[in-house]
Design a protein around this motif. Structure first.
Motif, PDB file in Angstrom:
ATOM      1  N   LEU A 117       0.852  -1.301  -0.059  1.00 54.27           N
ATOM      2  CA  LEU A 117       0.070  -0.021  -0.035  1.00 54.27           C
ATOM      3  C   LEU A 117       0.757   1.401   0.053  1.00 54.27           C
ATOM      4  O   LEU A 117       0.485   2.239  -0.768  1.00 54.27           O
ATOM      5  N   ILE A 118       2.027   1.102   0.771  1.00 55.07           N
ATOM      6  CA  ILE A 118       2.684   2.417   0.779  1.00 55.07           C
ATOM      7  C   ILE A 118       3.541   2.697  -0.446  1.00 55.07           C
ATOM      8  O   ILE A 118       3.621   3.712  -0.787  1.00 55.07           O
ATOM      9  N   LEU A 119       3.969   1.523  -1.098  1.00 58.64           N
ATOM     10  CA  LEU A 119       4.518   1.609  -2.532  1.00 58.64           C
ATOM     11  C   LEU A 119       4.027   1.604  -3.599  1.00 58.64           C
ATOM     12  O   LEU A 119       4.348   1.316  -4.650  1.00 58.64           O
ATOM     13  N   SER A 120       2.482   1.535  -3.460  1.00 57.56           N
ATOM     14  CA  SER A 120       1.746   1.737  -4.578  1.00 57.56           C
ATOM     15  C   SER A 120       2.013   2.412  -5.640  1.00 57.56           C
ATOM     16  O   SER A 120       2.450   3.639  -5.477  1.00 57.56           O
ATOM     17  N   PRO A 121       2.046   2.190  -6.984  1.00 58.02           N
ATOM     18  CA  PRO A 121       2.465   2.936  -8.063  1.00 58.02           C
ATOM     19  C   PRO A 121       1.526   4.375  -8.434  1.00 58.02           C
ATOM     20  O   PRO A 121       1.797   5.153  -9.159  1.00 58.02           O
ATOM     21  N   ALA A 133      -2.384   6.924  -4.852  1.00 60.67           N
ATOM     22  CA  ALA A 133      -2.634   6.624  -3.494  1.00 60.67           C
ATOM     23  C   ALA A 133      -1.486   5.906  -2.340  1.00 60.67           C
ATOM     24  O   ALA A 133      -1.619   5.878  -1.296  1.00 60.67           O
ATOM     25  N   GLY A 134      -0.447   5.820  -3.202  1.00 62.30           N
ATOM     26  CA  GLY A 134       0.752   5.166  -2.403  1.00 62.30           C
ATOM     27  C   GLY A 134       1.320   6.386  -1.733  1.00 62.30           C
ATOM     28  O   GLY A 134       1.468   7.341  -2.260  1.00 62.30           O
ATOM     29  N   LEU A 135       1.768   6.164  -0.596  1.00 62.01           N
ATOM     30  CA  LEU A 135       2.404   7.459   0.301  1.00 62.01           C
ATOM     31  C   LEU A 135       3.559   7.959  -0.374  1.00 62.01           C
ATOM     32  O   LEU A 135       3.925   8.966  -0.859  1.00 62.01           O
ATOM     33  N   VAL A 136       4.660   6.817  -0.903  1.00 60.40           N
ATOM     34  CA  VAL A 136       6.007   7.299  -1.447  1.00 60.40           C
ATOM     35  C   VAL A 136       5.692   8.067  -2.818  1.00 60.40           C
ATOM     36  O   VAL A 136       6.102   9.136  -2.881  1.00 60.40           O
ATOM     37  N   ASN A 137       4.840   7.307  -3.559  1.00 57.90           N
ATOM     38  CA  ASN A 137       4.717   8.015  -4.908  1.00 57.90           C
ATOM     39  C   ASN A 137       3.898   9.184  -4.809  1.00 57.90           C
ATOM     40  O   ASN A 137       4.323  10.328  -5.488  1.00 57.90           O
ATOM     41  N   ILE A 163       4.181  11.529  -2.402  1.00 55.64           N
ATOM     42  CA  ILE A 163       5.229  12.464  -1.894  1.00 55.64           C
ATOM     43  C   ILE A 163       5.886  13.105  -3.237  1.00 55.64           C
ATOM     44  O   ILE A 163       6.532  14.159  -3.459  1.00 55.64           O
ATOM     45  N   LEU A 164       6.542  11.805  -3.915  1.00 58.62           N
ATOM     46  CA  LEU A 164       7.376  12.194  -5.062  1.00 58.62           C
ATOM     47  C   LEU A 164       6.832  13.039  -5.975  1.00 58.62           C
ATOM     48  O   LEU A 164       7.488  14.031  -6.605  1.00 58.62           O
ATOM     49  N   MET A 165       5.386  12.871  -6.216  1.00 57.60           N
ATOM     50  CA  MET A 165       4.685  13.483  -7.389  1.00 57.60           C
ATOM     51  C   MET A 165       4.448  14.909  -6.971  1.00 57.60           C
ATOM     52  O   MET A 165       4.714  15.888  -7.685  1.00 57.60           O
ATOM     53  N   LYS A 166       4.250  15.045  -5.629  1.00 57.00           N
ATOM     54  CA  LYS A 166       3.935  16.512  -5.075  1.00 57.00           C
ATOM     55  C   LYS A 166       5.141  17.316  -5.277  1.00 57.00           C
ATOM     56  O   LYS A 166       5.256  18.560  -5.380  1.00 57.00           O
ATOM     57  N   LEU A 167       6.461  16.718  -4.903  1.00 58.22           N
ATOM     58  CA  LEU A 167       7.529  17.566  -5.059  1.00 58.22           C
ATOM     59  C   LEU A 167       7.880  17.545  -6.431  1.00 58.22           C
ATOM     60  O   LEU A 167       9.144  18.244  -6.657  1.00 58.22           O
TER      61      LEU A 167
END
Length: 319
Positions: free
Chosen positions: A144-148, A151-155, A157-161
């Motif tokens: 879930l955290i690494l979902s592509p 909805a995935g937390l990591v992605n 954050i990467l998209m917002k940055l």
């Protein structure tokens, strides 16, 4: 003046000369407590060893096994999938072992430097908790955290940055799967591994630190010349003991791998599972037994090599 009656030395020595059956009856309480452990070891560890003979048979389905000698081992050597799984097993297991041990030492040193006992106990509890999560739950959480997707937390954050435009499928990318696997293993197992190192640190005499402080040694020099040498024997022992499990890597890989990364993630235990249950043909238990036997022999060889190196480095081993 009353005389003190002493037990004759001959009687005390005579206890060691009792017949075996008499001695067993005398200590029957201890043997009764040991009996469940013995039964468990015989049923689940020693009796299955008779199944090793299947490595020299062709055994498919429920028909009688056919003795074929070393044919299963010849087949194994000629199978590209075996060598790929073998290489992945060594790479993943050894790297995971070294990273977890290193992070365990670093974390234990950091916890040892905490002065507040309450905060220290709280920190220990927090880093220990992931160990008690099953690998199935752990894999579900990180999936879930690494979902592509966003909805995935990591992605997210990467998209917002603005670092990436599209989500990265970390667990389905051959370049990302191994680093993510190591990170998840560090998160889950490092805290539990620090228990041994923390116990060793608590056994180092405070007088050594006091003497070093009086000689002008700072915290870094105290750690370099007192703490790390005090941990060295424990680190070597942990490495040797964990080397016995190097070839048994299964659950953590099985719940995190998928068809997209099977080339980088397939290990010997998952290879055996696939050949037995998901090969699409009638499973050959003789062949998979041969692979399992080879895995066990390699693990035993690694332990003996590391134990020999321990003899060279510190003058003694643990085997």
């Amino acid at each position: 003046m009353s005389k003190i009656k002493r037990r004759p030395a001959a009687n005390a020595a005579g206890e060691n000369k009792r017949p075996l059956l008499v001695s067993i009856y005398y200590y029957r309480g201890f043997y009764m407590m040991f009996l469940p452990v013995l039964v468990f070891a015989v049923i689940f560890h020693y009796l299955p060893m008779f199944g090793i003979r299947l490595a020299f048979y062709s055994y498919k389905g429920i028909k009688d096994p056919l003795f074929i000698g070393l044919a299963n081992f010849e087949k194994m050597i000629n199978m590209p999938g075996f060598w790929s799984a073998f290489g992945n097993t060594i790479t993943l297991s050894v790297t995971k072992l070294l990273l977890n041990t290193f992070m365990g030492v670093v974390l234990s040193l950091m916890l040892n430097e905490l002065r507040s006992l309450i905060f220290k106990k709280f920190s220990q509890t927090v880093v220990y908790l992931p160990h008690f999560m099953s690998w199935v739950v752990t894999a579900s959480v990180f999936t879930l955290i690494l979902s592509p997707t966003s909805a995935g937390l990591v992605n997210s954050i990467l998209m917002k940055l603005g670092i990436v435009n599209d989500g990265i499928y970390f667990l389905g990318n051959q370049n990302w799967w191994r680093p993510i696997f190591y990170i998840i293993n560090i998160w889950k197992d490092t805290g539990w591994g620090t228990i041994i190192f923390m116990a060793t640190l608590s056994g180092i005499s405070p007088e050594l630190y006091e003497a070093a402080s009086m000689d002008g040694a700072g915290r870094w020099n105290q750690m370099r010349y007192i703490t790390l040498p005090g941990l060295s024997n424990t680190i070597i022992t942990v490495l040797i003991l964990n080397l016995a499990k190097v070839m048994n890597l299964f659950e953590s890989v099985f719940v995190l791998q998928n068809d997209a990364v099977v080339q980088k993630a397939d290990v010997l235990q998952t290879y055996i599972y696939t050949q037995t249950f998901n090969s699409g043909a009638l499973p050959d238990y003789g062949y998979t037994t041969a692979v399992g036997l080879t895995s066990s022999l390699v693990g035993c060889f690694l332990v003996l090599i590391c134990n020999k190196a321990s003899h060279k480095v510190r003058g003694r081993g643990i085997v």
